[in-house]
Design an enzyme around this catalytic site. Structure first.
Site: not given
Length: 90
Positions: A12, A14-16, A18
């Site tokens: 995903s 660098l979102h949510a 991570p």
């Protein structure tokens, strides 16, 4: 100055999750680290909100930079994180 360019391994980007793991680790480093995508502006690696503005996705290259004491150690530790699939970390 310590600098390292790595590819983001998390599916995903660098979102949510991570981004949360990465920003927490960045805040624990002895040196302040910035992160940027090619052609973009550097942002503080420890700020989850700033990380989200990067729009860094899976396979994107980002550059980590830090200055001062512990810079090399900080950059290397964070680069290792980005080279793992943080979506799979549990």
């Amino acid at each position: 100055m310590a600098e390292r360019t790595v590819k983001i391994a998390s599916a995903s980007g660098l979102h949510a999750r991570p981004a949360a793991i990465f920003s927490k680790a960045a805040g624990e480093q002895p040196a302040q680290v910035t992160i940027e995508k090619v052609g973009g502006n550097p942002v503080q690696a420890s700020s989850i909100l700033m990380l989200m503005t990067l729009g860094a996705g899976h396979g994107d290259e980002v550059t980590l930079r830090a200055e001062g004491e512990g810079a090399e150690e900080s950059v290397n530790a964070l680069a290792e994180l980005l080279e793992k699939d943080l979506d799979a970390e549990g």
